[in-house]
Write a protein that holds these residues in place. Structure first.
Motif, PDB file in Angstrom:
ATOM      1  N   ARG A  62       0.833  -1.217   0.000  1.00  0.00           N
ATOM      2  CA  ARG A  62       0.000   0.000   0.000  1.00  0.00           C
ATOM      3  C   ARG A  62       0.858   1.254   0.000  1.00  0.00           C
ATOM      4  NH1 ARG A  62      -3.151  -3.274   3.448  1.00  0.00           N
ATOM      5  NH2 ARG A  62      -2.140  -2.413   5.309  1.00  0.00           N
ATOM      6  N   LYS A  63       1.960   1.214   0.741  1.00  0.00           N
ATOM      7  CA  LYS A  63       2.838   2.385   0.766  1.00  0.00           C
ATOM      8  C   LYS A  63       3.493   2.613  -0.598  1.00  0.00           C
ATOM      9  CE  LYS A  63       3.834   2.506   5.701  1.00  0.00           C
ATOM     10  NZ  LYS A  63       4.881   2.450   6.756  1.00  0.00           N
ATOM     11  N   LEU A  64       3.965   1.525  -1.214  1.00  0.00           N
ATOM     12  CA  LEU A  64       4.587   1.668  -2.530  1.00  0.00           C
ATOM     13  C   LEU A  64       3.564   2.091  -3.569  1.00  0.00           C
ATOM     14  CD1 LEU A  64       6.995   1.465  -4.393  1.00  0.00           C
ATOM     15  CD2 LEU A  64       6.548  -1.000  -4.616  1.00  0.00           C
ATOM     16  N   LEU A  65       2.318   1.608  -3.436  1.00  0.00           N
ATOM     17  CA  LEU A  65       1.280   1.933  -4.409  1.00  0.00           C
ATOM     18  C   LEU A  65       1.043   3.435  -4.493  1.00  0.00           C
ATOM     19  CD1 LEU A  65      -0.939   1.015  -6.380  1.00  0.00           C
ATOM     20  CD2 LEU A  65      -2.458   0.775  -4.396  1.00  0.00           C
ATOM     21  N   LYS A  66       1.081   4.135  -3.353  1.00  0.00           N
ATOM     22  CA  LYS A  66       0.885   5.587  -3.370  1.00  0.00           C
ATOM     23  C   LYS A  66       1.919   6.260  -4.258  1.00  0.00           C
ATOM     24  CE  LYS A  66      -1.202   5.961   1.225  1.00  0.00           C
ATOM     25  NZ  LYS A  66      -1.105   6.571   2.570  1.00  0.00           N
ATOM     26  N   HIS A  67       3.179   5.858  -4.113  1.00  0.00           N
ATOM     27  CA  HIS A  67       4.240   6.449  -4.942  1.00  0.00           C
ATOM     28  C   HIS A  67       4.100   6.010  -6.391  1.00  0.00           C
ATOM     29  CE1 HIS A  67       6.341   7.974  -1.408  1.00  0.00           C
ATOM     30  NE2 HIS A  67       6.176   6.795  -0.827  1.00  0.00           N
ATOM     31  N   ALA A  68       3.713   4.745  -6.602  1.00  0.00           N
ATOM     32  CA  ALA A  68       3.575   4.241  -7.963  1.00  0.00           C
ATOM     33  C   ALA A  68       2.498   5.003  -8.722  1.00  0.00           C
ATOM     34  CB  ALA A  68       3.251   2.743  -7.932  1.00  0.00           C
ATOM     35  N   ARG A  69       1.391   5.293  -8.064  1.00  0.00           N
ATOM     36  CA  ARG A  69       0.314   6.046  -8.730  1.00  0.00           C
ATOM     37  C   ARG A  69       0.800   7.421  -9.166  1.00  0.00           C
ATOM     38  NH1 ARG A  69      -4.519   3.812  -8.903  1.00  0.00           N
ATOM     39  NH2 ARG A  69      -5.272   2.364  -7.285  1.00  0.00           N
ATOM     40  N   LEU A  70       1.536   8.091  -8.300  1.00  0.00           N
ATOM     41  CA  LEU A  70       2.038   9.421  -8.639  1.00  0.00           C
ATOM     42  C   LEU A  70       3.013   9.355  -9.810  1.00  0.00           C
ATOM     43  CD1 LEU A  70       2.594  10.923  -5.072  1.00  0.00           C
ATOM     44  CD2 LEU A  70       0.818  11.548  -6.715  1.00  0.00           C
ATOM     45  N   ILE A  71       3.902   8.374  -9.774  1.00  0.00           N
ATOM     46  CA  ILE A  71       4.904   8.246 -10.850  1.00  0.00           C
ATOM     47  C   ILE A  71       4.232   7.925 -12.181  1.00  0.00           C
ATOM     48  CG2 ILE A  71       6.831   6.829 -11.676  1.00  0.00           C
ATOM     49  CD1 ILE A  71       7.611   6.517  -8.658  1.00  0.00           C
ATOM     50  N   ALA A 132     -11.851  13.555  -1.448  1.00  0.00           N
ATOM     51  CA  ALA A 132     -11.099  14.078  -2.596  1.00  0.00           C
ATOM     52  C   ALA A 132      -9.604  14.194  -2.308  1.00  0.00           C
ATOM     53  CB  ALA A 132     -11.661  15.437  -3.003  1.00  0.00           C
ATOM     54  N   LEU A 133      -9.237  14.667  -1.111  1.00  0.00           N
ATOM     55  CA  LEU A 133      -7.816  14.899  -0.830  1.00  0.00           C
ATOM     56  C   LEU A 133      -6.982  13.619  -0.876  1.00  0.00           C
ATOM     57  CD1 LEU A 133      -7.798  17.682   1.919  1.00  0.00           C
ATOM     58  CD2 LEU A 133      -7.780  17.889  -0.570  1.00  0.00           C
ATOM     59  N   PRO A 134      -7.428  12.509  -0.273  1.00  0.00           N
ATOM     60  CA  PRO A 134      -6.638  11.282  -0.421  1.00  0.00           C
ATOM     61  C   PRO A 134      -6.512  10.822  -1.872  1.00  0.00           C
ATOM     62  CG  PRO A 134      -8.147  11.073   1.429  1.00  0.00           C
ATOM     63  CD  PRO A 134      -8.520  12.333   0.698  1.00  0.00           C
ATOM     64  N   ARG A 135      -7.578  10.995  -2.654  1.00  0.00           N
ATOM     65  CA  ARG A 135      -7.497  10.625  -4.076  1.00  0.00           C
ATOM     66  C   ARG A 135      -6.458  11.478  -4.803  1.00  0.00           C
ATOM     67  NH1 ARG A 135     -11.317   7.553  -6.568  1.00  0.00           N
ATOM     68  NH2 ARG A 135     -13.051   6.802  -5.291  1.00  0.00           N
ATOM     69  N   MET A 136      -6.418  12.771  -4.470  1.00  0.00           N
ATOM     70  CA  MET A 136      -5.438  13.638  -5.116  1.00  0.00           C
ATOM     71  C   MET A 136      -4.032  13.307  -4.638  1.00  0.00           C
ATOM     72  SD  MET A 136      -5.513  17.790  -5.373  1.00  0.00           S
ATOM     73  CE  MET A 136      -7.185  17.650  -4.798  1.00  0.00           C
ATOM     74  N   ARG A 137      -3.896  13.010  -3.373  1.00  0.00           N
ATOM     75  CA  ARG A 137      -2.597  12.646  -2.808  1.00  0.00           C
ATOM     76  C   ARG A 137      -2.039  11.402  -3.500  1.00  0.00           C
ATOM     77  NH1 ARG A 137      -4.189  12.356   2.232  1.00  0.00           N
ATOM     78  NH2 ARG A 137      -3.541  14.469   2.819  1.00  0.00           N
ATOM     79  N   ASP A 138      -2.932  10.478  -3.853  1.00  0.00           N
ATOM     80  CA  ASP A 138      -2.510   9.236  -4.504  1.00  0.00           C
ATOM     81  C   ASP A 138      -2.406   9.367  -6.019  1.00  0.00           C
ATOM     82  OD1 ASP A 138      -2.470   8.087  -2.023  1.00  0.00           O
ATOM     83  OD2 ASP A 138      -4.374   7.038  -2.239  1.00  0.00           O
ATOM     84  N   GLY A 139      -2.676  10.551  -6.548  1.00  0.00           N
ATOM     85  CA  GLY A 139      -2.571  10.751  -7.987  1.00  0.00           C
ATOM     86  C   GLY A 139      -3.739  10.237  -8.783  1.00  0.00           C
ATOM     87  N   LEU A 140      -4.885   9.967  -8.117  1.00  0.00           N
ATOM     88  CA  LEU A 140      -6.052   9.439  -8.821  1.00  0.00           C
ATOM     89  C   LEU A 140      -6.858  10.531  -9.499  1.00  0.00           C
ATOM     90  CD1 LEU A 140      -7.261   6.832  -6.178  1.00  0.00           C
ATOM     91  CD2 LEU A 140      -6.072   6.381  -8.327  1.00  0.00           C
ATOM     92  N   ILE A 141      -6.751  11.755  -9.017  1.00  0.00           N
ATOM     93  CA  ILE A 141      -7.445  12.872  -9.661  1.00  0.00           C
ATOM     94  C   ILE A 141      -6.456  14.012  -9.877  1.00  0.00           C
ATOM     95  CG2 ILE A 141      -9.733  12.307  -8.749  1.00  0.00           C
ATOM     96  CD1 ILE A 141      -9.350  14.445  -6.642  1.00  0.00           C
ATOM     97  N   ASP A 142      -6.755  14.856 -10.867  1.00  0.00           N
ATOM     98  CA  ASP A 142      -5.859  15.960 -11.212  1.00  0.00           C
ATOM     99  C   ASP A 142      -6.072  17.176 -10.322  1.00  0.00           C
ATOM    100  OD1 ASP A 142      -4.448  14.977 -13.745  1.00  0.00           O
ATOM    101  OD2 ASP A 142      -6.553  14.558 -14.190  1.00  0.00           O
TER     102      ASP A 142
END
Length: 317
Positions: A62-71, A132-142
């Motif tokens: 889960r921790k790596l996934l957050k960075h992977a989504r952003l990248i 919304a903020l967690p979705r943006m933090r994870d790169g799911l929304i612009d």
């Protein structure tokens, strides 16, 4: 870590299985499995939990996934911007909008946006801020058009203010408590309210605690969408709390009434929220420009519906 490994990780998270991730990525199931095994081997950590019901993520995963989504998301944006420079069109824009914006400015904004960028795929989430903020933090929304507070992490997000507005307690027309004069007269009613574990204290403080009011938790029902919340107000005789601009939207104006109690709630501020130091791509910039154009046009309008809306809004731009 290699890019194709991170892409495989994101695809599994989005689809819930390696087979579905392979279809999404246009690869063989064996190729996706190999990429994930190599990633786990390189990191010397288990990232996935494989079972008969599908694939889950370990804490490390889960921790790596957050960075992977952003990248992966930033790489997609880079491809889209370079395609624009080559004169190509297309791409994908994912945004989150607070419900009353959806019911007021969204339809005309979308029409303008599609006239300007007809090839862009648009993905819209109904977004309360806590979602919304967690979705943006994870790169799911612009970006999000959402309320914000002073407690929102400034090191993570930037805000372009749009409006200040008030909120109120609501009921269906004809509700026995519709003429109540104080919040304390309403504490024995059932309530439909939106909150998450992280926003619970802020919501309760503004709605109840600041006024010396405390509601039995058994009377407090959490609704995670506006349609669900309104359904409970309309057909289960529950009370709720909402932005006053929502009252003029087509979805509620004929059957919802504000309960004009003596207590007043904190003024909310709404704005365009983005991740700090992230430059919006052309599609996002275009959508924002379309939204601002619609707001300015509606603010100048003499139509009764627009005058009624802007009676509840203080423009900040």
């Amino acid at each position: 870590m290699k890019l194709h490994q991170l892409q495989a990780l994101v695809a599994v998270a989005d689809t819930g299985s390696i087979r579905a991730a392979a279809r999404l990525a246009g690869l063989s199931q064996a190729a996706v499995s190999k990429a994930l095994r190599e990633l786990e081997s390189e990191q010397q950590l288990a990232l996935l939990q494989r079972g008969a019901s599908g694939v889950g993520f370990t804490e490390s995963g889960r921790k790596l996934l957050k960075h992977a989504r952003l990248i992966v998301g930033q790489l997609e944006h880079a491809h889209e911007e370079l395609a624009e420079l080559r004169g190509e069109h297309g791409g994908h824009l994912s945004i989150s909008l607070t419900p009353w914006i959806i019911g007021t400015f969204l339809p005309e904004t979308v029409l303008r946006f599609h006239e300007a960028m007809p090839e862009v795929r648009l993905e819209i989430f109904e977004g309360f801020t806590a979602v919304a903020l967690p979705r943006m933090r994870d790169g799911l929304i612009d970006f999000a058009v959402s309320p914000f507070t002073a407690s929102m992490p400034e090191q993570e997000f930037e805000v372009e203010p749009l409006f200040d507005y008030a909120s109120c307690v609501i009921a269906r027309k004809g509700h026995p408590c519709a003429d109540s004069g104080s919040l304390h007269e309403l504490l024995e009613q059932n309530w439909a309210v939106n909150y998450t574990a992280t926003s619970y204290a802020d919501v309760m403080r503004n709605l109840f605690w600041n006024h010396g009011a405390h509601v039995d938790l058994r009377r407090l029902h959490c609704a995670h969408s506006t349609s669900l919340l309104l359904e409970l107000v309309r057909n289960a005789d529950m009370l709720s709390y909402c932005p006053r601009p929502l009252l003029v939207t087509e979805a509620v104006r004929d059957w919802v009434v504000p309960i004009e109690i003596a207590e007043r709630f904190e003024i909310s501020r709404l704005g365009i929220i983005t991740r700090r130091n992230v430059v919006l791509n052309a599609a996002a910039t275009c959508f924002v420009d379309c939204l601002l154009t619609v707001i300015r046009s509606r603010a100048r309008s003499a139509k009764a519906e627009n005058r009624a809306l802007f009676e509840h809004l203080t423009r900040l731009f």
